[in-house]
Write a protein that holds these residues in place. Structure first.
Motif, PDB file in Angstrom:
ATOM      1  N   LEU A 162      12.523   0.868  -1.237  1.00 50.06           N
ATOM      2  CA  LEU A 162      11.554  -0.097  -0.718  1.00 50.06           C
ATOM      3  C   LEU A 162      12.067  -1.531  -0.859  1.00 50.06           C
ATOM      4  CD1 LEU A 162       8.268   1.519  -2.069  1.00 50.06           C
ATOM      5  CD2 LEU A 162       8.845   1.171   0.333  1.00 50.06           C
ATOM      6  N   ILE A 163      12.764  -1.824  -1.951  1.00 49.37           N
ATOM      7  CA  ILE A 163      13.347  -3.157  -2.125  1.00 49.37           C
ATOM      8  C   ILE A 163      14.399  -3.420  -1.045  1.00 49.37           C
ATOM      9  CG2 ILE A 163      14.803  -4.576  -3.620  1.00 49.37           C
ATOM     10  CD1 ILE A 163      13.400  -3.299  -6.014  1.00 49.37           C
ATOM     11  N   ALA A 164      15.257  -2.425  -0.785  1.00 47.89           N
ATOM     12  CA  ALA A 164      16.301  -2.582   0.233  1.00 47.89           C
ATOM     13  C   ALA A 164      15.684  -2.839   1.602  1.00 47.89           C
ATOM     14  CB  ALA A 164      17.181  -1.342   0.265  1.00 47.89           C
ATOM     15  N   ILE A 165      14.648  -2.079   1.943  1.00 43.28           N
ATOM     16  CA  ILE A 165      13.979  -2.270   3.229  1.00 43.28           C
ATOM     17  C   ILE A 165      13.324  -3.647   3.287  1.00 43.28           C
ATOM     18  CG2 ILE A 165      12.002  -1.511   4.616  1.00 43.28           C
ATOM     19  CD1 ILE A 165      12.759   1.353   3.862  1.00 43.28           C
ATOM     20  N   SER A 166      12.714  -4.074   2.178  1.00 46.82           N
ATOM     21  CA  SER A 166      12.060  -5.384   2.142  1.00 46.82           C
ATOM     22  C   SER A 166      13.053  -6.506   2.408  1.00 46.82           C
ATOM     23  CB  SER A 166      11.378  -5.611   0.788  1.00 46.82           C
ATOM     24  OG  SER A 166      10.372  -4.650   0.550  1.00 46.82           O
ATOM     25  N   VAL A 167      14.226  -6.424   1.788  1.00 45.16           N
ATOM     26  CA  VAL A 167      15.233  -7.474   1.941  1.00 45.16           C
ATOM     27  C   VAL A 167      15.750  -7.530   3.380  1.00 45.16           C
ATOM     28  CG1 VAL A 167      17.545  -8.221   1.266  1.00 45.16           C
ATOM     29  CG2 VAL A 167      15.932  -7.445  -0.477  1.00 45.16           C
ATOM     30  N   ILE A 168      16.182  -6.386   3.902  1.00 51.40           N
ATOM     31  CA  ILE A 168      16.777  -6.364   5.243  1.00 51.40           C
ATOM     32  C   ILE A 168      15.720  -6.682   6.300  1.00 51.40           C
ATOM     33  CG2 ILE A 168      18.071  -4.987   6.912  1.00 51.40           C
ATOM     34  CD1 ILE A 168      19.075  -3.304   4.548  1.00 51.40           C
ATOM     35  N   TYR A 169      14.527  -6.117   6.116  1.00 51.49           N
ATOM     36  CA  TYR A 169      13.446  -6.379   7.072  1.00 51.49           C
ATOM     37  C   TYR A 169      13.077  -7.859   7.054  1.00 51.49           C
ATOM     38  CZ  TYR A 169       9.136  -5.748   9.714  1.00 51.49           C
ATOM     39  OH  TYR A 169       8.154  -5.830  10.672  1.00 51.49           O
ATOM     40  N   GLY A 170      13.022  -8.452   5.858  1.00 50.74           N
ATOM     41  CA  GLY A 170      12.681  -9.864   5.759  1.00 50.74           C
ATOM     42  C   GLY A 170      13.669 -10.742   6.510  1.00 50.74           C
ATOM     43  N   ILE A 171      14.964 -10.463   6.350  1.00 57.26           N
ATOM     44  CA  ILE A 171      15.984 -11.252   7.048  1.00 57.26           C
ATOM     45  C   ILE A 171      15.830 -11.129   8.561  1.00 57.26           C
ATOM     46  CG2 ILE A 171      18.463 -11.443   7.488  1.00 57.26           C
ATOM     47  CD1 ILE A 171      18.914 -10.568   4.580  1.00 57.26           C
ATOM     48  N   VAL A 201       0.836  -1.203   0.000  1.00 57.77           N
ATOM     49  CA  VAL A 201       0.000   0.000   0.000  1.00 57.77           C
ATOM     50  C   VAL A 201       0.870   1.253   0.000  1.00 57.77           C
ATOM     51  CG1 VAL A 201      -1.859   1.213   1.198  1.00 57.77           C
ATOM     52  CG2 VAL A 201      -1.761  -1.292   1.259  1.00 57.77           C
ATOM     53  N   SER A 202       1.930   1.245   0.818  1.00 62.05           N
ATOM     54  CA  SER A 202       2.808   2.417   0.873  1.00 62.05           C
ATOM     55  C   SER A 202       3.562   2.596  -0.435  1.00 62.05           C
ATOM     56  CB  SER A 202       3.803   2.277   2.033  1.00 62.05           C
ATOM     57  OG  SER A 202       4.712   1.209   1.817  1.00 62.05           O
ATOM     58  N   ALA A 203       3.897   1.482  -1.109  1.00 63.81           N
ATOM     59  CA  ALA A 203       4.566   1.578  -2.409  1.00 63.81           C
ATOM     60  C   ALA A 203       3.651   2.226  -3.439  1.00 63.81           C
ATOM     61  CB  ALA A 203       4.994   0.189  -2.877  1.00 63.81           C
ATOM     62  N   THR A 204       2.396   1.836  -3.439  1.00 62.32           N
ATOM     63  CA  THR A 204       1.428   2.453  -4.350  1.00 62.32           C
ATOM     64  C   THR A 204       1.268   3.938  -4.051  1.00 62.32           C
ATOM     65  OG1 THR A 204       0.221   0.351  -4.533  1.00 62.32           O
ATOM     66  CG2 THR A 204      -0.944   2.348  -5.198  1.00 62.32           C
ATOM     67  N   ALA A 205       1.297   4.295  -2.774  1.00 61.78           N
ATOM     68  CA  ALA A 205       1.111   5.689  -2.365  1.00 61.78           C
ATOM     69  C   ALA A 205       2.243   6.603  -2.837  1.00 61.78           C
ATOM     70  CB  ALA A 205       0.971   5.766  -0.847  1.00 61.78           C
ATOM     71  N   VAL A 206       3.466   6.056  -2.962  1.00 58.22           N
ATOM     72  CA  VAL A 206       4.588   6.893  -3.401  1.00 58.22           C
ATOM     73  C   VAL A 206       4.824   6.795  -4.902  1.00 58.22           C
ATOM     74  CG1 VAL A 206       5.733   6.802  -1.159  1.00 58.22           C
ATOM     75  CG2 VAL A 206       6.313   5.091  -2.898  1.00 58.22           C
ATOM     76  N   GLY A 207       3.902   6.158  -5.619  1.00 58.96           N
ATOM     77  CA  GLY A 207       3.965   6.163  -7.066  1.00 58.96           C
ATOM     78  C   GLY A 207       4.680   5.008  -7.723  1.00 58.96           C
ATOM     79  N   VAL A 208       4.936   3.921  -6.972  1.00 66.88           N
ATOM     80  CA  VAL A 208       5.550   2.747  -7.585  1.00 66.88           C
ATOM     81  C   VAL A 208       4.542   2.092  -8.521  1.00 66.88           C
ATOM     82  CG1 VAL A 208       6.528   0.456  -7.122  1.00 66.88           C
ATOM     83  CG2 VAL A 208       7.078   2.380  -5.631  1.00 66.88           C
ATOM     84  N   SER A 209       5.016   1.545  -9.628  1.00 68.13           N
ATOM     85  CA  SER A 209       4.155   0.934 -10.634  1.00 68.13           C
ATOM     86  C   SER A 209       3.172  -0.043 -10.020  1.00 68.13           C
ATOM     87  CB  SER A 209       5.014   0.204 -11.676  1.00 68.13           C
ATOM     88  OG  SER A 209       4.209  -0.606 -12.508  1.00 68.13           O
ATOM     89  N   ALA A 244      10.793   5.771   2.916  1.00 70.05           N
ATOM     90  CA  ALA A 244      11.233   5.273   1.608  1.00 70.05           C
ATOM     91  C   ALA A 244      10.361   5.898   0.523  1.00 70.05           C
ATOM     92  CB  ALA A 244      11.137   3.753   1.564  1.00 70.05           C
ATOM     93  N   SER A 245      10.990   6.478  -0.496  1.00 69.49           N
ATOM     94  CA  SER A 245      10.237   7.252  -1.487  1.00 69.49           C
ATOM     95  C   SER A 245      10.358   6.724  -2.905  1.00 69.49           C
ATOM     96  CB  SER A 245      10.705   8.719  -1.460  1.00 69.49           C
ATOM     97  OG  SER A 245      12.100   8.802  -1.709  1.00 69.49           O
ATOM     98  N   ASN A 246      11.084   5.624  -3.110  1.00 72.60           N
ATOM     99  CA  ASN A 246      11.184   5.072  -4.461  1.00 72.60           C
ATOM    100  C   ASN A 246      11.320   3.555  -4.386  1.00 72.60           C
ATOM    101  OD1 ASN A 246      14.107   4.376  -4.268  1.00 72.60           O
ATOM    102  ND2 ASN A 246      14.363   6.606  -4.207  1.00 72.60           N
ATOM    103  N   GLN A 247      11.290   2.944  -5.547  1.00 65.24           N
ATOM    104  CA  GLN A 247      11.285   1.484  -5.617  1.00 65.24           C
ATOM    105  C   GLN A 247      12.555   0.865  -5.044  1.00 65.24           C
ATOM    106  OE1 GLN A 247       9.592  -0.340  -9.204  1.00 65.24           O
ATOM    107  NE2 GLN A 247      11.437  -1.584  -9.390  1.00 65.24           N
ATOM    108  N   GLY A 248      13.687   1.441  -5.340  1.00 65.01           N
ATOM    109  CA  GLY A 248      14.956   0.903  -4.858  1.00 65.01           C
ATOM    110  C   GLY A 248      15.039   0.890  -3.340  1.00 65.01           C
TER     111      GLY A 248
END
Length: 440
Positions: free
Chosen positions: A344-353, A278-286, A338-342
């Motif tokens: 958000l990806i970094a946060i997803s990876v580190i948060y997931g671990i 939802v937050s990714a959609t809010a900041v304009g990610v595809s 986080a304001s862009n796709q890159g």
């Protein structure tokens, strides 16, 4: 206490009714003094072999279909907000996922007790069938109350019957390598949390929402069918005195505080995973990409879960959980910015671990805070108590989001309660060890 027979000591027959007491956990602190019963558990558990590993595979398939499916709630949250339930607020929709995760934990008190008494296969197989049926019926839902009952309440309930049993049975087969075994088992939820959202992202445009959920149902049917054939107990049933509750376990301050930490951490743990798309959609990610953030986080958590298991066997589960759970709290503060796709990806990876590390080990400390014959009830009490945090966590974050119109508020709330749980884990570690340093 009456004398225990040699056969009972070897685990060949159930112990006499008065050989395992409610208060047996009071002086058993394996981190510090490795009591006889804990050593006995380690010497008897095979810690390997075809049967033991087949049980681990079955437990992993169970987490694949329960936690793995629940961890993909973020894709449903996003799809329901945009399409099926667009007239409902994010907080109201979040209650579906929150109730589902809560009921994965809540029945553990009863199922843990049933496990200790030997009622295992019938509840497991019956609830597995119920979970598959609920998944297929979710595809037919159109109104909010239908999603709430089927995907929230009943899916969570059936998952909550089979998951605690799949976790408790690990202690029958592994002791010295229990951390590694739990890491492998919990990797199933990472696998499910990766495959389900990727399948959903690619299948919904091709075959629609209904058939996508039906595909999920077929995945569960195959997985739980295999698990039902392979999973089994090793030790005989034990009728531990005290009935459903072992209230004397709470006289152990470490167990009591660990249960409080188990409520605090889920109050914030699932906020980032739920609202990432939802937050990714809010900041304009595809529009095609936010679904993948959930999959990325869950895939990364697989590495965290497996690594945590190996580390826990060497330095102790609490020593692994504390730093990685701290990282979860910090990233929860950072995520809303986080304001862009890159990013958000970094946060997803580190948060997931980091999140995967906590999830893979959080049942290990209560397993070690008493006798193996009472492990189902002790773990069940902890999981049922921690369900209070899972119930309230994401709806509170959703309500804060609706009131503030952004994700900074939910981030500060969720990050704060996660870091509070870390402080409580420090206290538990100190109580278990009796000193600042050591394996625990």
């Amino acid at each position: 206490m009456s004398k225990v027979s040699p056969n009972a000591e070897l685990g060949l027959t159930p112990p006499e009714p008065d050989t395992i007491r409610d208060d047996q956990t009071l002086d058993e602190k394996p981190c510090r003094d490795a009591p006889d019963k804990y050593v006995k558990c380690a010497s008897e558990a095979p810690d390997g072999g075809l049967k033991a590993w087949s049980v681990i595979v079955a437990s992993m398939l169970t987490t694949f279909c329960t936690f793995g499916y629940a961890n993909t709630w973020g894709i449903f949250q996003d799809y329901y907000e945009q399409v099926l339930l667009s007239d409902k607020s994010p907080s109201v929709i979040a209650w579906i996922g929150s109730v589902q995760i809560t009921f994965i934990f809540l029945p553990a008190l009863a199922t843990g007790r049933l496990f200790d008494l030997g009622y295992f296969k019938i509840p497991y197989v019956t609830s597995s069938c119920g979970l598959v049926v609920c998944t297929f019926l979710t595809a037919e839902c159109k109104q909010y109350w239908q999603f709430f009952l089927l995907q929230g309440l009943f899916t969570g309930l059936f998952s909550g019957i089979i998951l605690p049993q799949a976790l408790s049975v690990v202690s029958h087969w592994f002791c010295k390598k229990k951390g590694m075994a739990l890491g492998i088992v919990s990797a199933g939820s990472s696998l499910g949390g990766t495959l389900f959202p990727v399948a959903g992202q690619n299948l919904i445009p091709l075959i629609g929402f209904k058939w996508t959920v039906r595909v999920f149902g077929f995945m569960m049917l195959v997985s739980l069918g295999i698990a039902g054939l392979a999973i089994d107990r090793r030790l005989p049933p034990v009728n531990v005195k005290g009935g459903l509750l072992n209230l004397s376990a709470f006289r152990n301050p470490a167990y009591t505080i660990y249960c409080i930490a188990g409520v605090a951490c889920p109050l914030g743990l699932y906020t980032t995973l739920t609202y990432l798309p939802v937050s990714a959609t809010a900041v304009g990610v595809s529009n095609n990409f936010p679904f993948y953030l959930t999959a990325i986080a869950n895939a990364a958590s697989g590495f965290g879960r497996l690594s945590a298991g190996f580390l826990a066997d060497r330095i102790g589960p609490l020593n692994v959980m504390i730093p990685f759970t701290s990282l979860v709290g910090i990233l929860t503060f950072v995520w809303p910015y986080a304001s862009n796709q890159g990013q958000l990806i970094a946060i997803s990876v580190i948060y997931g671990i980091a999140c995967g590390t906590y999830v893979s080990l959080f049942v290990a400390p209560p397993m070690a805070m008493g006798d193996v014959g009472d492990v189902g009830r002790r773990v069940g009490m902890f999981l049922s108590i921690s369900s209070l945090g899972t119930l309230a966590g994401t709806p509170i974050s959703g309500a804060i989001n609706a009131r503030t119109g952004g994700f900074q508020g939910p981030g500060f709330y969720a990050g704060g309660v996660v870091l509070l749980s870390v402080l409580l884990l420090f206290v538990v570690r100190l109580l278990q060890l009796g000193r600042l340093y050591g394996k625990c």
